[in-house]
Design an enzyme around this catalytic site. Structure first.
Site, short mmCIF file in Angstrom:
data_model
loop_
_atom_site.label_atom_id
_atom_site.label_comp_id
_atom_site.label_asym_id
_atom_site.label_seq_id
_atom_site.Cartn_x
_atom_site.Cartn_y
_atom_site.Cartn_z
N ASN A 58 31.92 45.20 22.16
CA ASN A 58 31.03 45.44 23.13
C ASN A 58 31.45 43.63 24.02
OD1 ASN A 58 28.77 46.51 21.58
ND2 ASN A 58 29.09 45.29 19.78
N HIS A 146 16.10 44.97 16.83
CA HIS A 146 17.37 45.60 16.50
C HIS A 146 17.76 44.72 14.48
CE1 HIS A 146 21.35 42.53 15.02
NE2 HIS A 146 21.79 43.78 15.77
N GLU A 190 14.17 42.72 22.90
CA GLU A 190 14.94 42.53 24.01
C GLU A 190 15.65 42.78 25.06
OE1 GLU A 190 18.04 44.50 21.52
OE2 GLU A 190 16.81 44.11 19.58
N SER A 194 20.67 47.42 22.04
CA SER A 194 21.82 48.12 21.75
C SER A 194 22.46 48.98 21.54
CB SER A 194 22.47 46.51 20.46
OG SER A 194 20.93 47.25 19.63
N ASP A 219 15.50 38.91 22.47
CA ASP A 219 16.88 38.85 22.16
C ASP A 219 17.68 39.45 23.66
OD1 ASP A 219 19.73 39.58 21.24
OD2 ASP A 219 18.84 40.09 18.85
N HIS A 222 22.99 41.47 24.69
CA HIS A 222 24.06 42.60 26.39
C HIS A 222 23.68 42.78 26.98
CE1 HIS A 222 25.13 44.55 22.08
NE2 HIS A 222 24.18 44.53 21.59
N LYS A 251 30.33 38.71 22.02
CA LYS A 251 29.81 40.10 22.74
C LYS A 251 30.63 39.61 24.49
CE LYS A 251 26.81 42.18 19.99
NZ LYS A 251 25.58 42.70 19.15
#
Ligand code: PLP
Length: 397
Positions: A58, A146, A190, A194, A219, A222, A251
């Site tokens: 990542n 997650h 998120e 992910s 979240d 990413h 990441k």
């Protein structure tokens, strides 16, 4: 009495328990191991002596190898030492740390921010702290959030209502149904998922949260560094909409650590009640220095971000031409959805033989029947790299 080292033992009485549990994992075909590997420039990785195109990690912008991060990590280590010694509540907080938190808040466009050791730790301890302040709150979570959020919900002893992935209608239904009589409501999601690289409609989520008097928690693990204005994440595109944002520095920002951003009152509360903050040693100066350097660089990396988006578009196009499902990805993460677990593993193996590493993601990480390769693109890679990947996927069908 002279000190006697413990006799090294090859087994402990614990072993029969863990061996049996391991055998069960193995029987299910889900045994995992770690392997020796080293990240290289240009989206490459050396694993067990062989070089691969890295579609797994990542480190989206390649910052983990950037000289400015290394230099500042060394500089802060020379100045402040290798360790922070204790929780910040015990030892106190260096001025550099508070200045860094102010930078993070400015980057995210929030009033305040608080550093955590890891994103996992942030989610797992912030959610219980919030639910302590909102007793009896109805928790509505996207069903693909997650593992760290699930850990947080479980630690709070709360029951969650899971809504279908990115399905705002289902969320509204749950809020109206399960949330109406609750004293408060918390929505967890998120901005970029992910495993799928897709995300919710944040504007609509904000409207729903307002209409149902709910708290919105997003979240950005990413998205941070990669998406949004100056890489500030997608919540920065909807200022004032999200109550709590978290993200990680491990990441795209190439370092280590995590943040929670929101109001001053929120951060003041969390430093009193989030156990992952209160009872854990503060981040070491090296990690803080690397974060500081990444924040110098990231806002100006528009070219890298545009290139990365171009790579993802090229990959989606290639998969589309091959007739392979790739979900609703809006980001540098593109799933290659093949269905069966064995098919996903076989494709990963064939790509490995072709010099490309991509993780096969199987249940329980993703729902049964949606096993996939998770392709995580890197700004250091080229269109030719992506074309080679598409060709390898196509050739192996
Ligand atoms: C990686 C990840 C985390 C955890 O962050 P770490 O800093 O690696 O512990 C949290 N949430 C999501 C969605 C992630 O992908």
């Amino acid at each position: 009495m002279p000190y006697r080292a413990a006799v090294p033992r090859s087994a402990s009485t614990l072993d029969p328990f863990v061996r049996q549990a391991l055998a069960a994992i193995d029987d299910a075909g889900r045994l995992r191991i770690t392997r020796e590997a080293q990240v290289l420039p240009c989206g490459r990785i050396r694993r067990e002596g062989r070089e691969f195109l890295d579609f797994s990690s990542n480190d989206y912008l390649g910052l983990s190898l950037h000289p400015l991060l290394a230099e500042r990590a060394c500089d802060w280590t020379q100045r402040y030492g290798t360790g922070s010694g204790a929780s910040r509540l015990v030892t106190g907080t260096g001025e550099a740390v508070e200045a860094l938190e102010a930078r993070i808040a400015a980057f995210k466009g929030t009033e305040a921010a608080l550093l955590f050791a890891t994103g996992w730790q942030a989610n797992a301890s912030v959610i219980p702290a919030l639910l302590q302040a909102m007793p009896g709150a109805a928790v509505c979570a996207d069903r693909l959030v997650h593992a760290s959020m699930h850990a947080g919900i479980a630690a709070a002893g709360a029951r969650q209502h899971r809504f279908r992935h990115n399905d705002c209608d289902h969320l509204e239904q749950l809020l109206a149904d399960k949330g109406r009589d609750a004293p408060a409501r918390l929505i967890l999601t998120e901005s970029v998922f992910s495993m799928d690289g897709d995300g919710p409609d944040l504007i609509r989520l904000g409207e729903i949260a307002r209409r149902h008097d709910a708290i919105l928690y997003v979240d950005e693990a990413h998205a941070t560094g990669v998406l949004g204005p100056g890489g500030a994440g997608l919540t920065a595109t909807v200022p004032g909409t999200v109550d709590i944002v978290m993200g990680t520095f491990g990441k795209a920002l190439g370092g280590f650590g995590a943040y929670v951003a929101g109001s001053r009152a929120l951060c003041d509360y969390l430093l009193n009640r989030a156990s992952g903050f209160v009872f854990s040693t503060a981040l070491p100066p090296a990690a803080l220095g690397a974060i500081d350097a990444a924040l110098d660089l990231v806002p100006d990396m528009a070219e890298e971000r545009a290139h990365l988006a171009g790579l993802a578009a090229r990959l989606r196009e290639g998969l589309h031409d091959l007739g392979i499902e790739h979900g609703e990805s809006i980001s540098q993460i593109v799933p290659v959805i093949v269905g069966g677990e064995a098919d996903a593993l076989a494709l990963a193996e064939r790509l490995e033989a072709a010099g490309m590493l991509a993780a096969a993601i199987r249940p329980p990480t993703v729902p049964p029947g949606s096993s996939r390769l998770r392709i995580a693109l890197k700004a250091g890679q080229s269109l030719a790299d992506v074309d080679a990947l598409v060709q390898a996927i196509g050739a192996n069908r």
